[in-house]
Design a protein around this motif. Structure first.
Motif, mmCIF file in Angstrom:
data_model
loop_
_atom_site.group_PDB
_atom_site.id
_atom_site.type_symbol
_atom_site.label_atom_id
_atom_site.label_comp_id
_atom_site.label_asym_id
_atom_site.label_seq_id
_atom_site.Cartn_x
_atom_site.Cartn_y
_atom_site.Cartn_z
ATOM 1 N N TYR A 348 0.858 -1.178 0.000
ATOM 2 C CA TYR A 348 0.000 0.000 0.000
ATOM 3 C C TYR A 348 0.894 1.227 0.000
ATOM 4 C CZ TYR A 348 1.006 0.013 5.027
ATOM 5 O OH TYR A 348 1.633 0.017 6.249
ATOM 6 N N GLN A 349 0.269 2.361 -0.322
ATOM 7 C CA GLN A 349 0.998 3.626 -0.304
ATOM 8 C C GLN A 349 0.702 4.319 1.017
ATOM 9 O OE1 GLN A 349 -0.065 6.208 -3.520
ATOM 10 N NE2 GLN A 349 1.667 7.621 -3.214
ATOM 11 N N PRO A 350 1.768 4.652 1.821
ATOM 12 C CA PRO A 350 1.507 5.224 3.144
ATOM 13 C C PRO A 350 0.918 6.637 3.030
ATOM 14 C CG PRO A 350 3.835 5.349 2.619
ATOM 15 C CD PRO A 350 3.209 4.535 1.529
ATOM 16 N N LYS A 351 0.266 7.037 4.109
ATOM 17 C CA LYS A 351 -0.358 8.351 4.155
ATOM 18 C C LYS A 351 0.176 9.119 5.350
ATOM 19 C CE LYS A 351 -4.856 10.689 4.341
ATOM 20 N NZ LYS A 351 -6.321 10.511 4.420
ATOM 21 N N THR A 352 0.403 10.409 5.202
ATOM 22 C CA THR A 352 0.887 11.249 6.296
ATOM 23 C C THR A 352 -0.292 11.785 7.101
ATOM 24 O OG1 THR A 352 0.911 13.139 4.791
ATOM 25 C CG2 THR A 352 2.977 11.952 5.100
ATOM 26 N N THR A 353 -0.012 12.204 8.336
ATOM 27 C CA THR A 353 -1.004 12.818 9.224
ATOM 28 C C THR A 353 -0.482 14.178 9.633
ATOM 29 O OG1 THR A 353 -1.687 10.655 10.048
ATOM 30 C CG2 THR A 353 -2.257 12.581 11.386
ATOM 31 N N LEU A 354 -1.272 15.217 9.424
ATOM 32 C CA LEU A 354 -0.876 16.593 9.721
ATOM 33 C C LEU A 354 -1.634 17.074 10.955
ATOM 34 C CD1 LEU A 354 0.719 19.126 8.885
ATOM 35 C CD2 LEU A 354 -1.252 19.771 7.460
ATOM 36 N N THR A 355 -0.879 17.656 11.932
ATOM 37 C CA THR A 355 -1.496 18.205 13.151
ATOM 38 C C THR A 355 -0.894 19.561 13.445
ATOM 39 O OG1 THR A 355 0.148 17.117 14.550
ATOM 40 C CG2 THR A 355 -1.921 15.932 14.170
ATOM 41 N N ASP A 365 1.677 35.229 16.781
ATOM 42 C CA ASP A 365 2.015 33.933 17.380
ATOM 43 C C ASP A 365 2.931 33.135 16.454
ATOM 44 O OD1 ASP A 365 0.790 34.168 19.750
ATOM 45 O OD2 ASP A 365 -0.994 32.991 19.245
ATOM 46 N N SER A 366 3.408 32.039 17.024
ATOM 47 C CA SER A 366 4.089 31.011 16.243
ATOM 48 C C SER A 366 3.267 29.748 16.351
ATOM 49 C CB SER A 366 5.507 30.756 16.779
ATOM 50 O OG SER A 366 6.312 31.889 16.613
ATOM 51 N N VAL A 367 3.124 29.018 15.244
ATOM 52 C CA VAL A 367 2.376 27.781 15.237
ATOM 53 C C VAL A 367 3.238 26.714 14.569
ATOM 54 C CG1 VAL A 367 1.201 28.362 13.079
ATOM 55 C CG2 VAL A 367 0.223 26.626 14.592
ATOM 56 N N THR A 368 3.223 25.536 15.134
ATOM 57 C CA THR A 368 4.038 24.443 14.613
ATOM 58 C C THR A 368 3.133 23.368 14.048
ATOM 59 O OG1 THR A 368 5.829 24.869 16.167
ATOM 60 C CG2 THR A 368 5.761 22.686 15.183
ATOM 61 N N LEU A 369 3.374 22.991 12.798
ATOM 62 C CA LEU A 369 2.677 21.906 12.131
ATOM 63 C C LEU A 369 3.558 20.663 12.157
ATOM 64 C CD1 LEU A 369 1.326 23.832 9.003
ATOM 65 C CD2 LEU A 369 0.129 23.384 11.158
ATOM 66 N N SER A 370 2.957 19.511 12.468
ATOM 67 C CA SER A 370 3.701 18.252 12.514
ATOM 68 C C SER A 370 3.124 17.282 11.508
ATOM 69 C CB SER A 370 3.634 17.642 13.916
ATOM 70 O OG SER A 370 4.253 18.498 14.862
ATOM 71 N N CYS A 371 4.016 16.711 10.680
ATOM 72 C CA CYS A 371 3.622 15.764 9.629
ATOM 73 C C CYS A 371 4.232 14.414 9.980
ATOM 74 C CB CYS A 371 4.136 16.251 8.273
ATOM 75 S SG CYS A 371 3.515 15.289 6.874
ATOM 76 N N THR A 372 3.423 13.441 10.346
ATOM 77 C CA THR A 372 3.924 12.136 10.778
ATOM 78 C C THR A 372 3.575 11.079 9.754
ATOM 79 O OG1 THR A 372 1.887 11.755 12.050
ATOM 80 C CG2 THR A 372 3.751 12.738 13.213
ATOM 81 N N VAL A 373 4.486 10.088 9.660
ATOM 82 C CA VAL A 373 4.315 8.983 8.723
ATOM 83 C C VAL A 373 5.048 7.787 9.306
ATOM 84 C CG1 VAL A 373 6.351 9.608 7.374
ATOM 85 C CG2 VAL A 373 4.543 8.264 6.306
ATOM 86 N N TYR A 398 10.151 16.524 10.619
ATOM 87 C CA TYR A 398 8.718 16.278 10.457
ATOM 88 C C TYR A 398 7.863 17.471 10.875
ATOM 89 C CZ TYR A 398 8.403 15.635 15.499
ATOM 90 O OH TYR A 398 8.432 15.827 16.851
ATOM 91 N N SER A 399 8.484 18.547 11.391
ATOM 92 C CA SER A 399 7.703 19.702 11.857
ATOM 93 C C SER A 399 8.114 20.958 11.092
ATOM 94 C CB SER A 399 7.900 19.919 13.361
ATOM 95 O OG SER A 399 9.248 20.194 13.654
ATOM 96 N N CYS A 400 7.168 21.882 10.991
ATOM 97 C CA CYS A 400 7.405 23.158 10.310
ATOM 98 C C CYS A 400 6.744 24.257 11.140
ATOM 99 C CB CYS A 400 6.821 23.130 8.896
ATOM 100 S SG CYS A 400 7.041 24.668 7.976
#
Length: 873
Positions: A348-355, A365-373, A398-400
């Motif tokens: 299968y092709q994996p999928k990322t999760t964004l939070t 403010d500062s906000v941090t996005l995390s992309c996990t796989v 994995y974070s921006c």
């Protein structure tokens, strides 16, 4: 025997060599009637006569005819040796004792003039057999019998000497260098100086019966081991000594290392397998999958290039165990196979999760996005508004983080990950909506500041820590507070501005932040404060100097090595444990404070007064309110070499350096008696111990070491049950042949001091030229072995040693006691007396000078004034 042949009674006269040379009774000549007996070790050769004498007629007979006595030399024994020539170790040699011309001998044998009673025979010829090992030497023989001659002369000494057997040696002929499994090794047995050998080979002391040639060939690894050879032949020597064992050691084949990336992989992804032997040589590689006979070869999806196997467009069929192995032309020709690695291919092709780390976001403010796989090795691609647009950012993390956001930064965000070449991408994540609200009153949001109290850089387990959250620029009222640990809310029910942790544990170590909430208003999150909790510290006590000289002071330093502040220090002296006193942990002593005051300084100056300060000392530190204490330091010992009037340590022989294997006696001497005192010692391995029973302790206060060894060295002192100490003596036991004899106790300034270089074999060695050193520097050369300091001063204090052709002594400390001074009271009295005397003399002198001036013209009075001045002065 002399006979006239008549019945008359005759007396006889004896002659030798001449008719007028009459033989008389002597030690060797005994005359009894008609008999002359000659005794002794030898008989004098020559003619002998006799003649009869009597009173009646005829008064004498005619002289007899002469009889000549001839003395023959004793027969001489001789020794013959068989075999002839060189005699070799382990052979049997036959010695034969030969005495020509006579028979019926009993033979006696001697070795180095010692009779061999077991080697005696009455046979005509005697042969003794000697196995040469340990029986070489000088031999001789002699004969004894009952007939004449009764003894033979001894043979000359014959020397039986042993020639060493030739020694065999084993060497590897081929191959040279390291040996590897699969090699065939040729061994050769060499025996110099002789030829014609038959060879015997041994492996682990077991003979290889079919191997009798000079060279043998073995196969590795089955025939590895220790090999030895020996030679046999018909000629002498008939055998050689065994060779030393030659170990045949196998070097393991170089290990192959396999790496697989990525693993797990996904269908359609490119997988790279790399094989390495870790050598500079050029290796070729073979690839295997699942079975040893399943070789992976070049194909459409499998590309082999040097050390790399590339699988394109991986499929589930590519799953399995892979390993590789290297081969080459030079030795070793092959490597060990690598460990097998299981490749997993997921269908299968994996999928990322964004939070997002925040829900309510304000401008600025500062906000941090995390992309996990799942799995690893990815790069991350970030998208805004449309997932199929050009990425707004690419990161290896994995974070921006979006810093100082504006309203225009709001919207939907996606991410996906990619890896490999060509890049394999995951599916896009679901979108995350970022809503940004303008800060209230268009003003900057207040800032939360987290303050740690006490503000120490390091906190220890058991202390109390208080965190305070201050809202700067937003007022101090109506705020609720949120407490975060590692960005996670950890105390949801505490909304007060302070959070207290008492006591703290290591599990409390982490990063802490706080923020304020007032309705729909939020402060900025505080900067993170790192809380590090360490175990209870133990300070280290150092004492300088550790050997205290008379009248000196000593510095005690207590160091807490951890980075920490605000410590206050306490100082203690150890007191031997007695019933009713508290003990420190499981130590056999209690603690006596050196001072009632706790100091903020980490050093303490000890000025000894009264009894000698020999003994143990500890320190500890504390800080805060209530006080948090460290552990106690390990005890450190302070020794004083000064003598005290109550008790002293005496040693015999009276010196600090001693030779190994000699005896030493130490005793505690007290005025009256030494009851209740025990001898103690300090060594590098034990800080306090009593006289061991193995040393044959005579009493509690006396210890006798019957045979000194180097481990007997140490500092010795006497100690009472109530914590009193004597002077201490540093005993050094030298394994060499030279020691320095120096004063055991401190000497007083002005005394004469003699240092003597003592040699272990002093009785047989003359006084040698000796070099004397102070603090490692050569100070004097002496030819008598002694150096004398006529008037010692404080500057002469230091470490001394001596050195000669016999060796070098250890160093010994020579302590110098300052000369006694006049007591303060007496010195003041003397000073006052001197001042008063000078004043009186000055007044008198002025008066006399005035008189002299007034009456200088008067004749005759000048003499009186001068005379008066002379008397006064």
């Amino acid at each position: 025997m002399c006979s006239v042949g008549s019945d008359s009674i005759w007396n006889y006269q004896w002659y030798k060599d001449r008719n007028d040379n009459v033989l008389s009774q002597s030690v060797r000549h005994t005359i009894t009637g008609d008999t002359l007996t000659i005794s002794g070790s030898t008989v004098n050769e020559g003619p002998y006569w006799c003649q009869g004498k009597r009173e009646s007629r005829p008064t004498s007979s005619s002289i007899s005819d002469p009889v000549t006595i001839t003395v023959n030399a004793l027969p001489r024994a001789s020794v013959s040796v068989s075999p002839q020539g060189l005699l070799y170790s382990g052979e049997t040699v036959s010695l034969q004792c030969v005495i020509p011309g006579y028979t019926d001998w009993t033979y006696r044998w001697f070795r180095y003039n010692q009779h061999l009673p077991s080697q005696t025979s009455k046979a005509i010829d005697i042969t003794i057999h000697i196995t040469l090992t340990g029986q070489a030497g000088q031999y001789r023989c002699e004969g004894l019998r009952n007939d004449r001659p009764q003894r033979s002369q001894p043979s000359d000494d014959i020397t039986i000497s042993v020639t060493a057997l030739p020694t065999a040696s084993v060497k590897i002929v081929t191959p040279q260098g390291l040996l590897y499994p699969g090699d065939r090794v040729t061994l050769q047995c060499d025996i110099s100086d002789y030829t014609g050998w038959t060879y015997r080979w041994f492996r682990y002391n077991e003979e290889l019966p079919i191997q009798t040639r000079k060279t043998i060939t073995i196969s590795l690894p089955d025939q590895a081991g220790q090999y030895q050879c020996v030679g046999r032949r018909r000629g002498r020597p008939q055998k050689s000594d065994h060779s030393f064992f030659l170990p045949i050691i196998i070097t393991a084949l170089p290990k192959t290392t396999l790496t697989v990336k990525p693993n797990p992989a996904y269908t359609g992804e490119t997988v790279t397998l790399m094989c390495s032997v870790g050598s500079d040589s050029i290796w070729n590689y073979q690839w295997y999958k699942d079975r040893n006979d399943n070789v992976v070869s070049q194909s459409v999806r499998h590309t082999i290039t040097g050390d790399t196997l590339t699988i394109s467009r991986a499929a589930e069929s590519d799953q399995g165990q892979y390993w590789c192995e290297g081969s080459r032309v030079s030795r070793p020709t092959s490597s060990q196979p690598s460990n097998a690695i299981t490749l997993t291919v997921k269908d299968y092709q994996p999928k990322t999760t964004l939070t997002s780390d925040k829900e309510n976001i304000f401008t600025g403010d500062s906000v941090t996005l995390s992309c996990t796989v799942e799995s690893s090795g990815w790069k991350f691609y970030w998208y805004r508004h449309r997932p199929d647009s050009t990425p707004v950012a690419t990161t290896s993390e994995y974070s921006c983080t979006l810093s100082w956001v504006n309203v225009s930064d709001g919207g939907q965000y996606w991410c996906r990950a990619g890896r490999g070449d060509p890049v394999y991408y995951t599916l896009y994540s679901d979108p995350v909506q970022i809503n940004i609200t303008v800060s209230y009153v268009c003003a900057e949001r207040p800032v939360a500041v987290l303050i740690l109290q006490p503000n120490w850089t390091q906190i220890f387990r058991g202390e109390t820590v208080t965190m305070r959250c201050d809202i700067q620029g937003g007022g101090d009222t109506d705020w609720d507070y949120k407490w975060n640990k590692n960005s996670q809310l950890f105390s949801p029910f505490n909304t007060k501005p302070e959070h207290r942790i008492s006591p703290v544990y290591r599990s409390n170590s982490d990063s802490y932040t706080c923020e304020g909430v007032k309705g729909n208003k939020f402060s900025k999150t505080s900067e993170a404060v790192k809380l590090t909790v360490s175990d209870q510290p133990q300070p280290a006590l150092s004492i300088s100097p550790q050997w205290l000289n008379p009248g000196a002071s000593v510095m005690l330093s207590c160091g807490v090595k951890e980075l920490s502040t605000d410590w206050r220090f306490s100082w203690y002296r150890t007191v031997p444990y007695r019933a009713g006193l508290p003990s420190l942990s499981d130590k056999s002593y209690s603690l006596q404070p050196l001072s009632d005051n706790v100091t903020s300084e980490d050093s303490y100056t000890l000025i000894p007064a009264g009894a000698a300060p020999t003994g143990g000392y500890v320190c500890r530190a504390g800080r805060g309110d209530p006080v948090y204490y460290t552990l106690y330091s390990e005890p450190q010992f302070l020794w004083s070499g000064d003598l005290q009037p109550s008790v002293s340590l005496r040693i015999n022989p009276n010196r600090t350096q001693h030779f190994r294997s000699k005896s030493l006696s130490l005793s505690c001497e007290l005025k009256g008696n030494s009851t209740g005192w025990r001898l103690k010692r300090y060594t590098e391995t034990a800080w306090q111990s009593e006289c061991p029973s193995a040393w044959r302790s005579v009493t509690e206060s006396t210890c006798t070491i019957t045979s000194l060894n180097t481990w007997s060295s140490g500092v010795f002192w006497c100690e009472s049950g109530s914590g009193e100490y004597s002077n201490a003596v540093n005993i050094t036991v030298n394994d060499g042949d030279v020691i320095l004899e120096s004063p055991v106790h401190p000497v007083t300034e002005g005394d004469s001091v003699t240092l003597t270089c003592v040699f272990r074999y002093q009785e047989t060695n003359p006084k040698l030229k000796t070099d004397f050193y102070k603090d490692g520097v050569l100070i004097k050369n002496e030819t008598t072995g002694e150096m004398t300091i006529p008037t010692v001063s404080k500057s002469d204090e230091g470490f001394y040693k001596c050195k000669s052709g016999e060796g070098e002594s250890p160093e010994s400390w020579v302590a110098v006691r300052v000369s006694p001074v006049v007591s303060p009271g007496s010195s003041t009295s003397v000073l006052v007396g001197v001042v008063v005397g000078l004043v009186v003399a000055g007044v008198l002198l002025v008066i006399l000078l005035v008189l002299l001036w007034r009456y200088q013209n008067r004749k005759g009075e000048t003499f009186i004034i001068y005379h008066l001045m002379e008397n006064v002065l």
